[in-house]
Write an enzyme that holds these catalytic residues in place. Sequence first.
Site, PDB file in Angstrom:
ATOM      1  N   PRO A  13       0.789  -1.227   0.000  1.00  0.00           N
ATOM      2  CA  PRO A  13       0.000   0.000   0.000  1.00  0.00           C
ATOM      3  C   PRO A  13       0.823   1.279   0.000  1.00  0.00           C
ATOM      4  O   PRO A  13       1.823   1.388   0.718  1.00  0.00           O
ATOM      5  CB  PRO A  13      -0.805  -0.085   1.303  1.00  0.00           C
ATOM      6  CG  PRO A  13      -0.806  -1.502   1.673  1.00  0.00           C
ATOM      7  CD  PRO A  13       0.418  -2.125   1.085  1.00  0.00           C
ATOM      8  N   ASN A  14       0.349   2.217  -0.794  1.00  0.00           N
ATOM      9  CA  ASN A  14       0.848   3.588  -0.860  1.00  0.00           C
ATOM     10  C   ASN A  14       2.193   3.724  -1.573  1.00  0.00           C
ATOM     11  O   ASN A  14       2.658   4.841  -1.791  1.00  0.00           O
ATOM     12  CB  ASN A  14       0.928   4.226   0.543  1.00  0.00           C
ATOM     13  CG  ASN A  14      -0.421   4.241   1.225  1.00  0.00           C
ATOM     14  OD1 ASN A  14      -1.388   4.735   0.644  1.00  0.00           O
ATOM     15  ND2 ASN A  14      -0.527   3.677   2.413  1.00  0.00           N
ATOM     16  N   ARG A  21       5.060  11.184  -2.211  1.00  0.00           N
ATOM     17  CA  ARG A  21       4.652  10.864  -0.844  1.00  0.00           C
ATOM     18  C   ARG A  21       5.791  11.144   0.141  1.00  0.00           C
ATOM     19  O   ARG A  21       6.850  10.499   0.054  1.00  0.00           O
ATOM     20  CB  ARG A  21       4.310   9.365  -0.805  1.00  0.00           C
ATOM     21  CG  ARG A  21       4.039   8.824   0.551  1.00  0.00           C
ATOM     22  CD  ARG A  21       4.033   7.304   0.543  1.00  0.00           C
ATOM     23  NE  ARG A  21       3.693   6.819   1.858  1.00  0.00           N
ATOM     24  CZ  ARG A  21       3.920   5.593   2.289  1.00  0.00           C
ATOM     25  NH1 ARG A  21       4.484   4.703   1.489  1.00  0.00           N
ATOM     26  NH2 ARG A  21       3.579   5.244   3.496  1.00  0.00           N
ATOM     27  N   TYR A  26      10.832   9.291   2.069  1.00  0.00           N
ATOM     28  CA  TYR A  26      10.937   8.219   1.068  1.00  0.00           C
ATOM     29  C   TYR A  26      11.719   8.615  -0.185  1.00  0.00           C
ATOM     30  O   TYR A  26      11.958   7.761  -1.041  1.00  0.00           O
ATOM     31  CB  TYR A  26       9.528   7.740   0.681  1.00  0.00           C
ATOM     32  CG  TYR A  26       8.760   7.166   1.858  1.00  0.00           C
ATOM     33  CD1 TYR A  26       9.223   6.039   2.525  1.00  0.00           C
ATOM     34  CD2 TYR A  26       7.598   7.778   2.321  1.00  0.00           C
ATOM     35  CE1 TYR A  26       8.544   5.520   3.622  1.00  0.00           C
ATOM     36  CE2 TYR A  26       6.908   7.262   3.406  1.00  0.00           C
ATOM     37  CZ  TYR A  26       7.389   6.133   4.057  1.00  0.00           C
ATOM     38  OH  TYR A  26       6.711   5.624   5.140  1.00  0.00           O
ATOM     39  N   ASN A  78       8.352  -5.237  -0.140  1.00  0.00           N
ATOM     40  CA  ASN A  78       8.090  -4.051   0.668  1.00  0.00           C
ATOM     41  C   ASN A  78       6.582  -4.017   0.873  1.00  0.00           C
ATOM     42  O   ASN A  78       5.839  -3.566  -0.005  1.00  0.00           O
ATOM     43  CB  ASN A  78       8.579  -2.767  -0.012  1.00  0.00           C
ATOM     44  CG  ASN A  78       8.400  -1.559   0.904  1.00  0.00           C
ATOM     45  OD1 ASN A  78       7.739  -1.642   1.945  1.00  0.00           O
ATOM     46  ND2 ASN A  78       8.987  -0.440   0.528  1.00  0.00           N
ATOM     47  N   ALA A  81       2.771  -0.480   5.045  1.00  0.00           N
ATOM     48  CA  ALA A  81       2.215  -0.529   6.403  1.00  0.00           C
ATOM     49  C   ALA A  81       1.721  -1.924   6.783  1.00  0.00           C
ATOM     50  O   ALA A  81       1.627  -2.245   7.980  1.00  0.00           O
ATOM     51  CB  ALA A  81       1.086   0.486   6.539  1.00  0.00           C
ATOM     52  N   GLU A 102      12.864  -8.825   2.994  1.00  0.00           N
ATOM     53  CA  GLU A 102      12.063  -7.655   3.383  1.00  0.00           C
ATOM     54  C   GLU A 102      12.827  -6.386   3.011  1.00  0.00           C
ATOM     55  O   GLU A 102      14.019  -6.272   3.303  1.00  0.00           O
ATOM     56  CB  GLU A 102      11.823  -7.701   4.892  1.00  0.00           C
ATOM     57  CG  GLU A 102      11.023  -6.538   5.426  1.00  0.00           C
ATOM     58  CD  GLU A 102      10.916  -6.552   6.955  1.00  0.00           C
ATOM     59  OE1 GLU A 102      11.784  -7.162   7.618  1.00  0.00           O
ATOM     60  OE2 GLU A 102       9.968  -5.941   7.467  1.00  0.00           O
ATOM     61  N   HIS A 104      12.650  -2.014   2.927  1.00  0.00           N
ATOM     62  CA  HIS A 104      12.030  -0.726   3.254  1.00  0.00           C
ATOM     63  C   HIS A 104      12.949   0.396   2.805  1.00  0.00           C
ATOM     64  O   HIS A 104      14.179   0.305   2.979  1.00  0.00           O
ATOM     65  CB  HIS A 104      11.789  -0.580   4.757  1.00  0.00           C
ATOM     66  CG  HIS A 104      10.890  -1.629   5.318  1.00  0.00           C
ATOM     67  ND1 HIS A 104       9.525  -1.623   5.109  1.00  0.00           N
ATOM     68  CD2 HIS A 104      11.165  -2.729   6.050  1.00  0.00           C
ATOM     69  CE1 HIS A 104       9.003  -2.685   5.704  1.00  0.00           C
ATOM     70  NE2 HIS A 104       9.971  -3.378   6.271  1.00  0.00           N
ATOM     71  N   ARG A 111      11.720   5.067  13.529  1.00  0.00           N
ATOM     72  CA  ARG A 111      10.507   5.878  13.375  1.00  0.00           C
ATOM     73  C   ARG A 111       9.505   5.591  14.509  1.00  0.00           C
ATOM     74  O   ARG A 111       9.918   5.192  15.587  1.00  0.00           O
ATOM     75  CB  ARG A 111       9.924   5.634  11.976  1.00  0.00           C
ATOM     76  CG  ARG A 111      10.915   6.007  10.870  1.00  0.00           C
ATOM     77  CD  ARG A 111      10.354   5.751   9.499  1.00  0.00           C
ATOM     78  NE  ARG A 111       9.169   6.560   9.255  1.00  0.00           N
ATOM     79  CZ  ARG A 111       8.311   6.331   8.266  1.00  0.00           C
ATOM     80  NH1 ARG A 111       8.498   5.318   7.435  1.00  0.00           N
ATOM     81  NH2 ARG A 111       7.258   7.112   8.101  1.00  0.00           N
TER      82      ARG A 111
HETATM   83  C1  DQA Z   1       7.903   1.493   4.328  1.00  0.00           C
HETATM   84  C2  DQA Z   1       7.883   1.676   5.855  1.00  0.00           C
HETATM   85  C3  DQA Z   1       6.480   1.427   6.397  1.00  0.00           C
HETATM   86  O1  DQA Z   1       6.469   1.640   7.800  1.00  0.00           O
HETATM   87  C4  DQA Z   1       5.490   2.369   5.756  1.00  0.00           C
HETATM   88  O2  DQA Z   1       4.191   2.089   6.212  1.00  0.00           O
HETATM   89  C5  DQA Z   1       5.548   2.347   4.284  1.00  0.00           C
HETATM   90  C6  DQA Z   1       6.870   2.358   3.640  1.00  0.00           C
HETATM   91  C7  DQA Z   1       9.283   1.858   3.736  1.00  0.00           C
HETATM   92  O3  DQA Z   1       9.556   1.426   2.626  1.00  0.00           O
HETATM   93  O4  DQA Z   1      10.058   2.584   4.365  1.00  0.00           O
HETATM   94  O5  DQA Z   1       4.540   2.410   3.591  1.00  0.00           O
HETATM   95  O6  DQA Z   1       7.656   0.124   4.041  1.00  0.00           O
END
Ligand code: DQA
Length: 148
Positions: A13-14, A21, A26, A78, A81, A102, A104, A111
């Site tokens: 998501p996102n 964003r 990011y 990735n 959230a 994993e 990020h 954070r």
């Molecule tokens: C994220 C870190 C997550 O906590 C966050 O919700 C994201 C992006 C990252 O790539 O830093 O959507 O996965």
Amino acid sequence: MSDQPLVMVLNGPNLNLLGSREPHIYGHDTLDDIAQRLEVQAAGLGLEVDIRQSNHEGHLVDWLHEAGARGALAVLLNAGALTHTSIAIHDAIKGITVPVIEVHLSNPHAREDFRHTSFVARAAKGTISGFGARSYTLALDAAAALRQ
Ligand code: DQA
């Protein structure tokens, strides 16, 4: 169809909003920018990459199953959230034999407290976080190193 080892790159998501964003967290690269870089890197490493994004948890579960069925070398995940909430994704990773790395962009441990739990990490081979868009290219190198 390529006979090169497959690495699926799954984004949750996102992450479709990358570039606009919260760029102070990011960065300014879009997901397309990252995808283009991964395609070039994969070609150099002799890998095939299949890069996807969804805002829906079930899609990520289905794609993890697909990675298992296709015998992928690795998955870069990735989960956004969903990393911090999704037992379904945890169980999907456990349910396949493909190693999941994993990824990020940010370092969730530096954070908010709610980002300190990762259900993905509990099932993953390893984690690369905190290097911005470079987390993905580092993770693809790690995936390549899993080849025997
Ligand atoms: C994220 C870190 C997550 O906590 C966050 O919700 C994201 C992006 C990252 O790539 O830093 O959507 O996965």
